[in-house]
Design a protein around this motif. Structure first.
Motif, PDB file in Angstrom:
ATOM      1  N   PRO A   9     -12.294  -5.274  -7.591  1.00 31.05           N
ATOM      2  CA  PRO A   9     -11.632  -5.140  -6.288  1.00 31.05           C
ATOM      3  C   PRO A   9     -11.234  -6.509  -5.732  1.00 31.05           C
ATOM      4  O   PRO A   9     -11.969  -7.478  -5.843  1.00 31.05           O
ATOM      5  N   THR A  10     -10.060  -6.543  -5.178  1.00 26.41           N
ATOM      6  CA  THR A  10      -9.598  -7.772  -4.547  1.00 26.41           C
ATOM      7  C   THR A  10      -9.929  -7.698  -3.065  1.00 26.41           C
ATOM      8  O   THR A  10      -9.930  -6.608  -2.481  1.00 26.41           O
ATOM      9  N   PRO A  11     -10.255  -8.795  -2.446  1.00 27.75           N
ATOM     10  CA  PRO A  11     -10.587  -8.732  -1.020  1.00 27.75           C
ATOM     11  C   PRO A  11      -9.386  -8.252  -0.207  1.00 27.75           C
ATOM     12  O   PRO A  11      -8.257  -8.674  -0.431  1.00 27.75           O
ATOM     13  N   SER A  12      -9.653  -7.344   0.710  1.00 27.32           N
ATOM     14  CA  SER A  12      -8.558  -6.752   1.474  1.00 27.32           C
ATOM     15  C   SER A  12      -8.097  -7.647   2.615  1.00 27.32           C
ATOM     16  O   SER A  12      -7.027  -7.448   3.155  1.00 27.32           O
ATOM     17  N   ARG A  13      -8.913  -8.621   3.010  1.00 26.27           N
ATOM     18  CA  ARG A  13      -8.489  -9.520   4.074  1.00 26.27           C
ATOM     19  C   ARG A  13      -8.845 -10.947   3.690  1.00 26.27           C
ATOM     20  O   ARG A  13      -9.804 -11.176   2.952  1.00 26.27           O
TER      21      ARG A  13
END
Length: 105
Positions: free
Chosen positions: A41-45
């Protein structure tokens, strides 16, 4: 007299559904597929970066909160102290009135 009376469950009088018949099923095995690996998962923020201006704003906001909470708590303490003092004065006045009333008799 002291024994509890447990009510009996009445029989249903309306329409009832017939019991369902459960038929056994056969289990067929398929060729197992390896589980798919989920992507990382890539950081959403984005990460928060504090600049000197935002740090100063945070310090100012924290100081304001502390001052407001302190003022509220001090005012509550002052209200309790004033109420206690007024109750004590009322008690002294009532005591003196009752004591002078008993001395006259």
């Amino acid at each position: 007299m002291f024994r509890p009376k447990i009510p009996t469950m009445p029989m249903p009088t309306g329409l009832t559904t017939p019991l369902a018949v459960v038929e056994p099923t056969t289990v067929t095995r398929h060729a197992e597929t390896p589980p798919a690996v989920p992507p990382t998962p890539t950081p959403s923020r984005p990460t928060v970066q504090l600049t000197p201006g935002t740090a100063l704003a945070l310090v100012g906001g924290g100081t304001a909160v502390v001052l407001v909470l302190g003022a509220v708590l001090v005012s509550l303490l002052l209200a309790v102290a004033i109420t206690g003092a007024s109750v004590a004065v009322c008690a002294v006045v009532l005591r003196s009135l009752l004591a002078s009333d008993t001395k006259r008799r």
